[in-house]
Write a protein that holds these residues in place. Structure first.
Motif, PDB file in Angstrom:
ATOM      1  N   GLN A 277      43.688 -41.304  10.965  1.00 41.12           N
ATOM      2  CA  GLN A 277      42.360 -40.993  10.434  1.00 41.12           C
ATOM      3  C   GLN A 277      41.936 -39.703  11.104  1.00 41.12           C
ATOM      4  OE1 GLN A 277      40.818 -42.467   8.019  1.00 41.12           O
ATOM      5  NE2 GLN A 277      42.227 -44.225   7.862  1.00 41.12           N
ATOM      6  N   GLN A 278      41.680 -38.673  10.300  1.00 40.26           N
ATOM      7  CA  GLN A 278      41.309 -37.391  10.892  1.00 40.26           C
ATOM      8  C   GLN A 278      39.957 -36.932  10.367  1.00 40.26           C
ATOM      9  OE1 GLN A 278      44.315 -34.404  11.335  1.00 40.26           O
ATOM     10  NE2 GLN A 278      46.005 -35.812  10.912  1.00 40.26           N
ATOM     11  N   GLU A 279      39.163 -36.441  11.279  1.00 38.47           N
ATOM     12  CA  GLU A 279      37.868 -35.840  10.937  1.00 38.47           C
ATOM     13  C   GLU A 279      37.653 -34.677  11.905  1.00 38.47           C
ATOM     14  OE1 GLU A 279      35.473 -35.407   8.931  1.00 38.47           O
ATOM     15  OE2 GLU A 279      36.553 -36.672   7.504  1.00 38.47           O
ATOM     16  N   ALA A 280      36.615 -33.912  11.673  1.00 38.13           N
ATOM     17  CA  ALA A 280      36.355 -32.789  12.573  1.00 38.13           C
ATOM     18  C   ALA A 280      36.241 -33.302  14.006  1.00 38.13           C
ATOM     19  CB  ALA A 280      35.083 -32.072  12.159  1.00 38.13           C
ATOM     20  N   GLY A 281      37.149 -32.861  14.858  1.00 34.83           N
ATOM     21  CA  GLY A 281      37.105 -33.235  16.270  1.00 34.83           C
ATOM     22  C   GLY A 281      37.629 -34.626  16.583  1.00 34.83           C
ATOM     23  N   THR A 282      38.127 -35.373  15.577  1.00 37.69           N
ATOM     24  CA  THR A 282      38.664 -36.699  15.901  1.00 37.69           C
ATOM     25  C   THR A 282      39.986 -36.985  15.202  1.00 37.69           C
ATOM     26  OG1 THR A 282      37.553 -37.898  14.114  1.00 37.69           O
ATOM     27  CG2 THR A 282      36.359 -37.712  16.186  1.00 37.69           C
ATOM     28  N   TYR A 283      40.799 -37.774  15.898  1.00 38.75           N
ATOM     29  CA  TYR A 283      42.117 -38.165  15.399  1.00 38.75           C
ATOM     30  C   TYR A 283      42.349 -39.576  15.905  1.00 38.75           C
ATOM     31  CZ  TYR A 283      47.235 -38.034  14.834  1.00 38.75           C
ATOM     32  OH  TYR A 283      48.530 -38.285  14.463  1.00 38.75           O
ATOM     33  N   ARG A 284      42.689 -40.480  14.992  1.00 37.69           N
ATOM     34  CA  ARG A 284      42.898 -41.867  15.406  1.00 37.69           C
ATOM     35  C   ARG A 284      44.056 -42.453  14.623  1.00 37.69           C
ATOM     36  NH1 ARG A 284      38.070 -43.536  14.036  1.00 37.69           N
ATOM     37  NH2 ARG A 284      38.828 -44.859  12.349  1.00 37.69           N
ATOM     38  N   LEU A 285      44.923 -43.198  15.306  1.00 39.49           N
ATOM     39  CA  LEU A 285      46.034 -43.860  14.622  1.00 39.49           C
ATOM     40  C   LEU A 285      45.626 -45.275  14.238  1.00 39.49           C
ATOM     41  CD1 LEU A 285      49.083 -42.753  16.795  1.00 39.49           C
ATOM     42  CD2 LEU A 285      48.437 -41.944  14.518  1.00 39.49           C
ATOM     43  N   GLU A 286      46.120 -45.708  13.076  1.00 38.07           N
ATOM     44  CA  GLU A 286      45.827 -47.065  12.611  1.00 38.07           C
ATOM     45  C   GLU A 286      47.062 -47.640  11.952  1.00 38.07           C
ATOM     46  OE1 GLU A 286      42.585 -46.780   9.875  1.00 38.07           O
ATOM     47  OE2 GLU A 286      41.114 -46.403  11.469  1.00 38.07           O
ATOM     48  N   ASN A 287      47.080 -48.963  11.817  1.00 37.17           N
ATOM     49  CA  ASN A 287      48.188 -49.601  11.114  1.00 37.17           C
ATOM     50  C   ASN A 287      47.966 -49.538   9.620  1.00 37.17           C
ATOM     51  OD1 ASN A 287      49.933 -50.653  13.215  1.00 37.17           O
ATOM     52  ND2 ASN A 287      48.125 -51.841  13.811  1.00 37.17           N
ATOM     53  N   ARG A 288      49.054 -49.389   8.895  1.00 38.33           N
ATOM     54  CA  ARG A 288      49.000 -49.470   7.443  1.00 38.33           C
ATOM     55  C   ARG A 288      49.332 -50.894   7.022  1.00 38.33           C
ATOM     56  NH1 ARG A 288      50.007 -44.742   4.179  1.00 38.33           N
ATOM     57  NH2 ARG A 288      50.986 -46.139   2.670  1.00 38.33           N
ATOM     58  N   SER A 289      49.045 -51.169   5.772  1.00 40.25           N
ATOM     59  CA  SER A 289      49.379 -52.511   5.296  1.00 40.25           C
ATOM     60  C   SER A 289      50.831 -52.584   4.834  1.00 40.25           C
ATOM     61  CB  SER A 289      48.441 -52.894   4.159  1.00 40.25           C
ATOM     62  OG  SER A 289      48.568 -51.918   3.137  1.00 40.25           O
ATOM     63  N   ASP A 290      51.494 -51.420   4.767  1.00 41.62           N
ATOM     64  CA  ASP A 290      52.909 -51.435   4.375  1.00 41.62           C
ATOM     65  C   ASP A 290      53.745 -50.777   5.473  1.00 41.62           C
ATOM     66  OD1 ASP A 290      52.585 -48.699   4.238  1.00 41.62           O
ATOM     67  OD2 ASP A 290      52.240 -48.699   2.074  1.00 41.62           O
ATOM     68  N   SER A 291      55.018 -50.569   5.182  1.00 44.07           N
ATOM     69  CA  SER A 291      55.867 -49.986   6.229  1.00 44.07           C
ATOM     70  C   SER A 291      56.329 -48.584   5.850  1.00 44.07           C
ATOM     71  CB  SER A 291      57.060 -50.905   6.482  1.00 44.07           C
ATOM     72  OG  SER A 291      57.739 -51.095   5.249  1.00 44.07           O
ATOM     73  N   ALA A 292      55.447 -47.813   5.202  1.00 44.27           N
ATOM     74  CA  ALA A 292      55.787 -46.445   4.798  1.00 44.27           C
ATOM     75  C   ALA A 292      56.243 -45.641   6.020  1.00 44.27           C
ATOM     76  CB  ALA A 292      54.578 -45.779   4.152  1.00 44.27           C
ATOM     77  N   PHE A 293      57.305 -44.847   5.817  1.00 45.88           N
ATOM     78  CA  PHE A 293      57.795 -43.983   6.898  1.00 45.88           C
ATOM     79  C   PHE A 293      56.887 -42.761   7.090  1.00 45.88           C
ATOM     80  CE2 PHE A 293      61.950 -45.911   5.652  1.00 45.88           C
ATOM     81  CZ  PHE A 293      62.337 -46.388   6.905  1.00 45.88           C
ATOM     82  N   PHE A 294      56.291 -42.305   5.972  1.00 46.38           N
ATOM     83  CA  PHE A 294      55.540 -41.042   6.031  1.00 46.38           C
ATOM     84  C   PHE A 294      54.094 -41.230   5.543  1.00 46.38           C
ATOM     85  CE2 PHE A 294      60.043 -39.891   5.552  1.00 46.38           C
ATOM     86  CZ  PHE A 294      60.211 -39.073   6.670  1.00 46.38           C
ATOM     87  N   GLY A 295      53.481 -42.327   5.945  1.00 46.17           N
ATOM     88  CA  GLY A 295      52.147 -42.657   5.440  1.00 46.17           C
ATOM     89  C   GLY A 295      51.008 -42.068   6.244  1.00 46.17           C
ATOM     90  N   TYR A 296      51.147 -40.861   6.702  1.00 47.00           N
ATOM     91  CA  TYR A 296      50.130 -40.179   7.521  1.00 47.00           C
ATOM     92  C   TYR A 296      50.225 -38.707   7.151  1.00 47.00           C
ATOM     93  CZ  TYR A 296      54.680 -40.172   9.602  1.00 47.00           C
ATOM     94  OH  TYR A 296      56.036 -40.086   9.737  1.00 47.00           O
ATOM     95  N   THR A 297      49.395 -37.887   7.734  1.00 45.85           N
ATOM     96  CA  THR A 297      49.514 -36.446   7.441  1.00 45.85           C
ATOM     97  C   THR A 297      50.037 -35.714   8.674  1.00 45.85           C
ATOM     98  OG1 THR A 297      47.188 -36.021   7.897  1.00 45.85           O
ATOM     99  CG2 THR A 297      47.770 -36.545   5.617  1.00 45.85           C
ATOM    100  N   VAL A 298      49.511 -34.523   8.958  1.00 44.95           N
ATOM    101  CA  VAL A 298      50.118 -33.734  10.041  1.00 44.95           C
ATOM    102  C   VAL A 298      49.408 -33.957  11.376  1.00 44.95           C
ATOM    103  CG1 VAL A 298      51.014 -31.977   8.475  1.00 44.95           C
ATOM    104  CG2 VAL A 298      48.734 -31.692   9.461  1.00 44.95           C
ATOM    105  N   GLY A 299      50.160 -33.917  12.442  1.00 45.04           N
ATOM    106  CA  GLY A 299      49.632 -34.113  13.794  1.00 45.04           C
ATOM    107  C   GLY A 299      49.368 -32.792  14.491  1.00 45.04           C
ATOM    108  N   PRO A 300      49.153 -32.859  15.806  1.00 50.19           N
ATOM    109  CA  PRO A 300      48.783 -31.650  16.542  1.00 50.19           C
ATOM    110  C   PRO A 300      49.886 -30.588  16.640  1.00 50.19           C
ATOM    111  CG  PRO A 300      49.133 -33.493  18.040  1.00 50.19           C
ATOM    112  CD  PRO A 300      49.139 -34.059  16.648  1.00 50.19           C
ATOM    113  N   TYR A 301      51.141 -30.994  16.510  1.00 52.79           N
ATOM    114  CA  TYR A 301      52.202 -29.985  16.602  1.00 52.79           C
ATOM    115  C   TYR A 301      52.679 -29.604  15.221  1.00 52.79           C
ATOM    116  CZ  TYR A 301      52.517 -31.175  21.518  1.00 52.79           C
ATOM    117  OH  TYR A 301      52.231 -31.381  22.841  1.00 52.79           O
ATOM    118  N   SER A 302      53.111 -28.366  15.107  1.00 58.89           N
ATOM    119  CA  SER A 302      53.731 -27.963  13.850  1.00 58.89           C
ATOM    120  C   SER A 302      55.171 -27.577  14.160  1.00 58.89           C
ATOM    121  CB  SER A 302      52.962 -26.804  13.225  1.00 58.89           C
ATOM    122  OG  SER A 302      53.128 -25.641  14.010  1.00 58.89           O
ATOM    123  N   TRP A 303      55.933 -27.273  13.139  1.00 55.77           N
ATOM    124  CA  TRP A 303      57.345 -26.947  13.312  1.00 55.77           C
ATOM    125  C   TRP A 303      57.531 -25.601  13.993  1.00 55.77           C
ATOM    126  CZ3 TRP A 303      60.243 -31.085  12.152  1.00 55.77           C
ATOM    127  CH2 TRP A 303      59.694 -32.028  11.275  1.00 55.77           C
TER     128      TRP A 303
END
Ligand code: FAD
Ligand code: SF4
Ligand code: SF4
Ligand code: FES
Lengths: 282, 375
Positions: free
Chosen positions: B54-80
């Protein structure tokens, strides 16, 4: 070739110009060593270009080439000591080694001035990148109309290349006007900022090309004054200065508005930069 | 467009194995210190399956999904970018003795890396950095060689984040090129698979990619599977958490360099530089001298730098950009305007990182709005 590779050069001669400025004559110990110069394998440069000068264990700074583009094998740099690297350079002696990367940057549009009046304006150390222009135009003096040099410096004892300027004056029909910020004793010349000299030199505003190098405010006011006199902004050129770390467009430090001074400059026409040069903290 | 295949989620590990067999080290998203970061993966087990952010201005929080998607989130603090334009690297090494010195370019070990899970906006960010390091007369050979030795497995986003605005920047959520493979993850009631498409071109990675597809013996995707995968990405496009108006933004910012809104942002900006560190296109670096005690061995080291530091613009007599206002203005105007003049593209791909990771919650999309309206 790796643009970051520094080639060792040897100091041949150190000339003390003023209390805080020296001119270094530098040569390559081995002519077969290639620089990465895009111009070709031999070291050659155009007036207005600069090198990155490196002092072992201290650091690297951009410094304009102040020598003769027709004799690039003798490399000249005029350095004013202001901080770590420039002080180390000013303490160099014959035989010492420094590293060179370059040449970088775009040149003054010297050829564009053929058939026109050429007006050169310098403040302080800004005379260094102007000197190669004179070296280039003197052997072909008759291709240019009037050539004027307006030079402003802090005090009479800070005048760079003084004896050379005297020679040029008589030998190459160069009109030279010098002004100092403050004068003591027997100075009979001009005092005040360099812009005040513009009205004292004769040129045809419609057919004059101007090259200016000095502090940003000095360049800005000179441009405004010249424009008032009728010189077209596209015929006025300035040499910009910004912090530089890489000199090849990778490090971002030299940004000035939409430009990288290292690769898009350091020379810009006033026409290009007139909306930017007066803005604070750009 | 290439043919589309179906790779079962249960087969995903085989892909990792095939890449490893070809000498690639697999890099991808994994959980670390409460965030999803890109790092070396030893198997699919390392992927943050079943997690979302869950991302908002100035906040980042991890949560469980109801499924087991491998890529069910967006981008984190590091980039490639940390694998291509390294945070710190030796440029050259020198030796000196009695004032004489000699430098050699640093010979770097260039790893073969397979990036798994590269998002559409991130592919665009890489293309943008290519222009900086490989697009001019000078070439950053370290970057260029690293770039040539990666295998890129992109993932079309199945969910947009609260700070995402790739649709505004026309960079996503669907990958449009610059990959060797692109996956769309599909979870149906009782099925979990990827629709796989290989990139176009004849590069060695593309060919390796096709070879792997054959090896894994993936069936061609059925029409219904393709349609479903496309719908997922279309839905993502409708979930953008942010929006940025880009029409005429360059001229708008150029006209407003002295607008009072800059003072207003400056009051909040801490000039910490987080936004520049997390941004996948920011490329600024400084170069420093490192000498050993004897002074005989010297290294020139390049490190990421930030335009938010006072030193960044230092020239003799004082920094050009002394105030927070001028530094925020430099950063944002560079991203959204100067970049267009410099490289023919915006410097922002709409990934939202700078919004999420700003301790003051400063939001580039909100700040840009400050200039529309009364321009
Ligand atoms: C294109 C160009 C041409 C130049 N030509 C000359 C010349 O011919 N003669 C001359 O004496 N000086 C010239 N300068 C200025 C010279 O580069 C600075 O005086 C020098 O960088 C100061 O470094 P320092 O280590 O001695 O001083 P410090 O004050 O210790 O500087 C620390 C660091 O800040 C940066 N820096 C400081 N001042 C400047 C500056 N003015 N420009 C760019 N980076 C700076 C450098 O990275 C430097 O290493 C030129 C600058 C540019 C950009
Ligand atoms: S400026 Fe912000 S949203 Fe744009 S690419 Fe950089 S981090 Fe992402
Ligand atoms: S905008 Fe936010 S992240 Fe960027 S320097 Fe200012 S406080 Fe730090
Ligand atoms: S000096 Fe590094 S980009 Fe110009």
């Amino acid at each position: 070739m790796d643009p970051f590779l520094t080639i060792p050069f040897v100091i041949q001669r150190v000339k003390k110009e003023t209390s805080d400025t020296v001119t270094l004559e530098i040569s390559r110990p081995d002519d077969r060593v290639k620089t990465h110069s895009p111009a070709g394998s031999a070291f050659s440069f155009l007036p207005g270009q600069f090198n990155m000068l490196y002092v072992l264990g201290i650091g690297e700074i951009p410094v304009s080439i102040s020598g003769d583009p027709n004799h690039p094998e003798k490399l000249f740099h005029t350095v004013r000591k202001v901080g770590a690297v420039s002080i180390a350079l000013s303490l160099m002696e014959k035989g010492d080694r420094i590293g060179i990367r370059g040449p970088f940057g775009n040149p003054w549009p010297v050829n564009k001035a053929q058939g026109m009046d050429l007006l050169l304006m310098a403040g302080g150390i800004g005379l260094a990148p102007i000197r190669p222009v004179l070296y280039q135009v003197f052997p072909e003096r008759d291709r240019y109309n009037r050539i004027g040099l307006l030079y402003g410096t802090r005090a009479p004892e800070d005048i760079l290349y003084e004896s050379e300027i005297k020679q040029w004056r008589s030998k190459f029909d160069l009109e030279v006007l010098v002004t100092v910020d403050r004068a003591a004793g027997d100075w009979k010349g001009n005092t005040g900022v360099v812009t005040t000299l513009i009205s004292k030199v004769s040129f045809d505003p419609d057919r004059t090309l101007v090259m200016i190098c000095g502090p940003e405010v000095m360049m800005r006011f000179s441009c405004l004054e010249l424009q008032k006199k009728g010189v077209k902004p596209e015929n006025i050129f300035v040499s910009m200065e910004r912090n530089m770390k890489c000199s090849v467009g990778f490090c971002g430090h030299c940004q000035f508005g939409p430009w990288f001074v290292c690769k898009d400059g350091p020379i810009f026409s006033y026409d290009q930069v007139k909306d930017w040069i007066g803005k604070r903290e750009i | 467009m290439g043919a589309k295949y179906v790779l079962q989620a249960s087969q995903f590990q085989f892909l990792f194995d095939a890449l490893t067999a070809r000498g690639y080290q697999v890099i991808g998203p994994k959980l670390q210190d409460g965030a999803i970061v890109y790092d070396a993966l030893s198997s699919v087990q390392d992927l943050p399956a079943g997690w979302t952010d869950q991302q908002e201005a100035g906040t980042y929080r991890l949560e469980n999904r109801s499924d087991s998607a491998f890529f069910g989130y967006t981008v984190g603090p590091y980039s490639w970018k940390k694998f291509l334009h390294l945070p710190a690297r030796k440029l050259k090494r020198g030796k000196s003795a009695e004032g004489e010195f000699h430098f050699v370019s640093e010979n770097e070990e260039i790893p073969k890396l397979a990036f798994v899970g590269v998002r559409a906006c991130e592919l665009h960010a890489m293309t943008i950095q290519d222009k900086i390091f490989m697009g001019g007369i000078y070439r950053d050979s370290s970057y260029a060689e690293r770039r040539e030795n990666i295998f890129v497995i992109a993932v079309n986003c199945g969910k947009a984040g609260g700070t995402c605005f790739c649709v505004s920047m026309k960079t996503g959520p669907k990958a449009s090129g610059g990959y060797d493979w692109v996956l769309t993850e599909v979870i149906e009631k009782d099925r979990h698979y990827f629709v796989v498409e290989s990139g176009t071109g004849a590069g060695k990675e593309i060919l390796a990619g096709e070879e792997i597809l054959k090896e894994l013996d993936c069936p061609l995707a059925a029409e219904a599977e393709i349609a479903l995968s496309e719908r997922i990405v279309e839905e993502t496009a409708c979930q953008m958490g942010r929006r940025l108006k880009t029409e005429g933004i360059k001229d708008l910012l150029y006209k407003n360099l002295e607008h009072p809104h800059w003072d207003e942002v400056a009051n909040r900006c801490l000039t910490c530089g987080n936004c520049t560190m997390v941004c996948p296109t920011c490329f600024c670096a400084s170069i420093a001298e490192i000498t050993d005690l004897t002074g005989e061995k010297v290294e020139r080291v390049q490190k990421w730098d930030s335009c938010f530091t006072e030193d960044f613009s230092y020239i003799h007599g004082g920094s050009i950009r002394k105030t927070a206002k001028s530094r925020y203005r430099q950063w944002m105007t560079h991203k959204l305007a100067y970049w267009i003049d410099q490289f023919g593209t915006s410097g922002c791909v709409g990934c939202g990182r700078c919004i999420t990771w700003c301790p003051a919650g400063i939001d580039i999309t909100e700040e840009a709005k400050g200039f529309y309206g009364d321009s």
